[in-house]
Design a protein around this motif. Structure first.
Motif, PDB file in Angstrom:
ATOM      1  N   LYS A   5       0.851  -1.175   0.000  1.00  0.00           N
ATOM      2  CA  LYS A   5       0.000   0.000   0.000  1.00  0.00           C
ATOM      3  C   LYS A   5       0.893   1.233   0.000  1.00  0.00           C
ATOM      4  O   LYS A   5       1.860   1.291   0.762  1.00  0.00           O
ATOM      5  N   VAL A   6       0.562   2.178  -0.840  1.00  0.00           N
ATOM      6  CA  VAL A   6       1.367   3.395  -0.963  1.00  0.00           C
ATOM      7  C   VAL A   6       0.509   4.594  -0.583  1.00  0.00           C
ATOM      8  O   VAL A   6      -0.584   4.778  -1.115  1.00  0.00           O
ATOM      9  N   ASP A   7       1.018   5.378   0.327  1.00  0.00           N
ATOM     10  CA  ASP A   7       0.351   6.615   0.712  1.00  0.00           C
ATOM     11  C   ASP A   7       0.762   7.677  -0.308  1.00  0.00           C
ATOM     12  O   ASP A   7       1.886   8.191  -0.287  1.00  0.00           O
ATOM     13  N   GLU A   8      -0.150   8.014  -1.212  1.00  0.00           N
ATOM     14  CA  GLU A   8       0.169   8.947  -2.300  1.00  0.00           C
ATOM     15  C   GLU A   8       0.576  10.316  -1.779  1.00  0.00           C
ATOM     16  O   GLU A   8       1.453  10.968  -2.347  1.00  0.00           O
ATOM     17  N   ASN A   9      -0.035  10.763  -0.705  1.00  0.00           N
ATOM     18  CA  ASN A   9       0.330  12.063  -0.137  1.00  0.00           C
ATOM     19  C   ASN A   9       1.765  12.048   0.392  1.00  0.00           C
ATOM     20  O   ASN A   9       2.502  13.018   0.243  1.00  0.00           O
ATOM     21  N   MET A  10       2.147  10.945   1.006  1.00  0.00           N
ATOM     22  CA  MET A  10       3.507  10.824   1.527  1.00  0.00           C
ATOM     23  C   MET A  10       4.516  10.789   0.381  1.00  0.00           C
ATOM     24  O   MET A  10       5.571  11.434   0.454  1.00  0.00           O
ATOM     25  N   VAL A  11       4.206  10.073  -0.683  1.00  0.00           N
ATOM     26  CA  VAL A  11       5.094  10.009  -1.846  1.00  0.00           C
ATOM     27  C   VAL A  11       5.236  11.393  -2.460  1.00  0.00           C
ATOM     28  O   VAL A  11       6.341  11.835  -2.788  1.00  0.00           O
ATOM     29  N   LYS A  12       4.136  12.110  -2.601  1.00  0.00           N
ATOM     30  CA  LYS A  12       4.161  13.463  -3.164  1.00  0.00           C
ATOM     31  C   LYS A  12       5.013  14.385  -2.291  1.00  0.00           C
ATOM     32  O   LYS A  12       5.837  15.142  -2.785  1.00  0.00           O
TER      33      LYS A  12
END
Length: 89
Positions: A5-12
Motif C-alpha cells: 500500500k502506498v500513501d500517495e500524499n507521503m510520496v508526493k
C-alpha cells in the motif's frame, strides 16, 4: 502473496522535498555581480578587494550610476587567473 500500500500524499511530499533540496543545491548563475556578490563569492572584504585586484587593468568592472557591476563569467575567469598568479598555484 505480497500486498503493498502506498500513501500517495507521503510520496508526493517526499518528491517535493527532494526536488526542493536539488533546487537549493543548484548554483543559479547571475549575469552580473554587484559588490556584495563579489565579496560573497571571494570571501574577501571590500578593502581587501580594492587593495589586491580591483584596480588591476584587466579586472572587468563597470560603474552604473553609483553602483559597481561585474560581468559574472569574465570576473570568474579573471579571479581564477589572478589567484593562480598571486598564489603560485
Amino acid at each position: 502473496m505480497l500486498d503493498v500500500k502506498v500513501d500517495e500524499n507521503m510520496v508526493k511530499e517526499l518528491c517535493l522535498k527532494k526536488i526542493e533540496e536539488k533546487l537549493n543545491g543548484v548554483d543559479v548563475e547571475l549575469v552580473f555581480w554587484d559588490s556584495s556578490e563579489l565579496k560573497r563569492r571571494t570571501c574577501l572584504s571590500w578593502n581587501t578587494i580594492q587593495e589586491r585586484f580591483f584596480y588591476h587593468p584587466e579586472f572587468p568592472k563597470f560603474k552604473i550610476g553609483g553602483k559597481w557591476m561585474f560581468p559574472a563569467e569574465e570576473t570568474k575567469e579573471f579571479l581564477l587567473k589572478w589567484l593562480r598568479e598571486e598564489g603560485g598555484v
